[in-house]
Write a protein that holds these residues in place. Structure first.
Motif, mmCIF file in Angstrom:
data_model
loop_
_atom_site.group_PDB
_atom_site.id
_atom_site.type_symbol
_atom_site.label_atom_id
_atom_site.label_comp_id
_atom_site.label_asym_id
_atom_site.label_seq_id
_atom_site.Cartn_x
_atom_site.Cartn_y
_atom_site.Cartn_z
ATOM 1 N N THR A 1 -10.498 -36.101 -36.272
ATOM 2 C CA THR A 1 -10.269 -35.900 -35.581
ATOM 3 C C THR A 1 -9.940 -37.893 -35.109
ATOM 4 O O THR A 1 -10.825 -37.746 -35.488
ATOM 5 C CB THR A 1 -9.709 -35.523 -33.770
ATOM 6 N N ARG B 1 -6.468 -30.652 -46.604
ATOM 7 C CA ARG B 1 -5.518 -30.433 -45.793
ATOM 8 C C ARG B 1 -4.264 -30.892 -46.585
ATOM 9 O O ARG B 1 -3.736 -31.977 -46.533
ATOM 10 C CB ARG B 1 -5.324 -31.290 -44.672
ATOM 11 N N THR C 1 -6.743 -37.017 -40.777
ATOM 12 C CA THR C 1 -6.694 -35.122 -39.425
ATOM 13 C C THR C 1 -6.412 -35.033 -41.669
ATOM 14 O O THR C 1 -6.710 -34.294 -41.781
ATOM 15 C CB THR C 1 -5.204 -35.633 -39.550
ATOM 16 N N ARG D 1 2.498 -43.084 -43.950
ATOM 17 C CA ARG D 1 1.477 -41.622 -43.886
ATOM 18 C C ARG D 1 0.640 -41.831 -45.450
ATOM 19 O O ARG D 1 0.364 -40.695 -46.150
ATOM 20 C CB ARG D 1 2.328 -40.778 -43.129
ATOM 21 N N GLY E 1 -9.873 -33.104 -42.142
ATOM 22 C CA GLY E 1 -10.215 -32.869 -41.058
ATOM 23 C C GLY E 1 -10.656 -33.095 -40.136
ATOM 24 O O GLY E 1 -11.587 -32.379 -39.221
ATOM 25 N N THR F 1 -4.650 -41.997 -37.565
ATOM 26 C CA THR F 1 -4.852 -41.099 -37.425
ATOM 27 C C THR F 1 -5.269 -39.614 -38.967
ATOM 28 O O THR F 1 -5.226 -38.864 -39.255
ATOM 29 C CB THR F 1 -3.895 -41.102 -37.019
ATOM 30 N N GLU F 2 -3.979 -40.872 -40.082
ATOM 31 C CA GLU F 2 -3.259 -40.247 -40.776
ATOM 32 C C GLU F 2 -4.705 -39.553 -42.154
ATOM 33 O O GLU F 2 -4.987 -38.286 -42.064
ATOM 34 C CB GLU F 2 -2.341 -40.270 -41.825
#
Length: 382
Positions: free
Chosen positions: A358, A382, A353, A177, A356, A349-350
């Motif tokens: 999915t 984020r 995310t 990540r 903002g 995925t990171e």
């Protein structure tokens, strides 16, 4: 060395997010309670029958809290065994307890797997004292004593191994990540540098023609305003993310316009088909770069892992406030996770995310594998 190891153990925090009671715990407790009742009723050689039944029932019920309160459960169960063994040594009666009490072997595992360092040391002290007193009160030979000790302490060793493996896995995922955040920061940094260079060039041009062509200077100011607005938006997303080096590429990062080139780079088999629909002109640079990177990783995974795949479909659809990327292949159906030994899915995925959006990936119902990601048209940091 021993002192350093002890300090490290004492500083060890509890393992995060211990699972609470699940259906398997209730099945286990129900089965053990049934065994306790049957044994308490049917066995004729039970010493102190009421006390043995109460202690066995309490120990079995305490298993429900063995993960969330490992030290308390260990102290209660083995503390009771210590008291009973002391009473047995003083009174000289036969061995106390039910065979169902064998369930206490689950507690050393839970203690080492989920407890903090201090809890582990205190809990192991309770376990060792109970073990020594139990061996003294019912000594049947050194061989059986050694076997019984190993049987009780082996779950603790398994718990330590599982805890170490899980901690290493969590650290690796955190590194993935972090690298994804760094990569995103690089792309945003390069995009901002590109916008700033354009602003500087337009400002220089406007200044040069301001005296002779005022309307050209006004146009340059409008372009500078637009570029400045986009730069501020990208900088808001980049705030808090550091860059390793100070170099900045002045060329923009790959985006949706490069998907066709990405498809051609794969080769003829499997064939990659790209379909783009909707207006993508005002798509944020960070979002465009994320779409390209996710599509690149998804295609790479399909080429490497999709057995007997002949086609990979890449579809990018634009909506009013979001874009949706879908990558599907027609490889053999499988329930095994793609990239199970790597971290590509974690990185994708990171990235989604952070912007903002999915991300979802998994096997299709009939055949192949699909990746589905939805991102806002303008990145939301984020």
């Amino acid at each position: 060395m021993v002192r350093n190891a002890l300090r490290s153990l004492l500083a060890e925090p509890r393992a995060p997010d211990p699972p609470r009671r699940v259906w398997r715990d209730w099945v286990l407790v129900a089965g053990l309670l049934t065994a306790v009742v049957l044994e308490g009723v049917l066995r004729e050689d039970v010493v102190w029958r009421p006390v043995a039944l109460v202690l066995a029932v309490a120990t079995v019920c305490a298993l429900l809290w063995r993960r969330t309160h490992p030290l308390a459960v260990v102290a209660a169960a083995f503390g009771a065994l210590i008291v009973v063994n002391i009473g047995t040594l003083i009174s000289g009666d036969a061995t106390f307890g039910l065979y169902s009490m064998i369930c206490v072997v689950l507690l050393p595992y839970s203690l080492v797997r989920w407890g903090s360092g201090r809890e582990i040391l205190i809990g192991l002290a309770f376990i060792l004292v109970a073990l020594v007193l139990g061996l003294i009160s019912d000594f049947t030979g050194y061989g059986e004593a050694a076997a019984g000790s190993m049987f009780l302490l082996f779950p603790a060793a398994v718990g330590a191994a599982v805890r170490y493996w899980w901690s290493a896995r969590v650290r690796e995922l955190d590194q993935v990540r972090l690298r994804e955040r760094e990569q995103l920061a690089r792309e945003l940094h390069d995009t901002v540098a590109h916008h700033v260079s354009a602003i500087v060039i337009r400002a220089q041009a406007g200044r040069a023609v301001a005296a002779t062509r005022p309307e050209a200077a006004v146009d340059a100011l409008a372009i500078i305003e637009a570029e400045g607005t986009r730069t501020l938006a990208e900088m808001r997303t980049m705030v808090g993310v550091l860059r390793d080096d100070g170099t900045a590429a002045l060329a923009p990062q790959p985006g949706v316009a490069d998907l066709e080139r990405l498809a051609r780079s794969v080769g003829e088999r499997p064939r990659v088909e790209v379909e783009v629909s909707g207006d993508l002109d005002d798509l944020g640079p960070a979002v465009g770069a994320a779409i390209y990177r996710i599509a690149q990783e998804s295609i790479t995974n399909a080429v490497r892992h999709a057995r007997q795949a002949t086609r990979i479909d890449v579809r990018l659809t634009s909506y009013d406030d979001s874009v949706r990327l879908t990558v599907r292949d027609d490889g053999e159906a499988t329930s095994a996770p793609r990239n199970s030994f790597g971290y590509g899915l974690v990185g994708m995925t990171e990235r989604a995310t952070l912007l903002g959006g999915t991300f979802a990936a998994g096997p299709d119902a009939d055949r192949g594998w699909s990746v589905d990601v939805v991102l806002p048209r303008t990145a939301v940091g984020r």
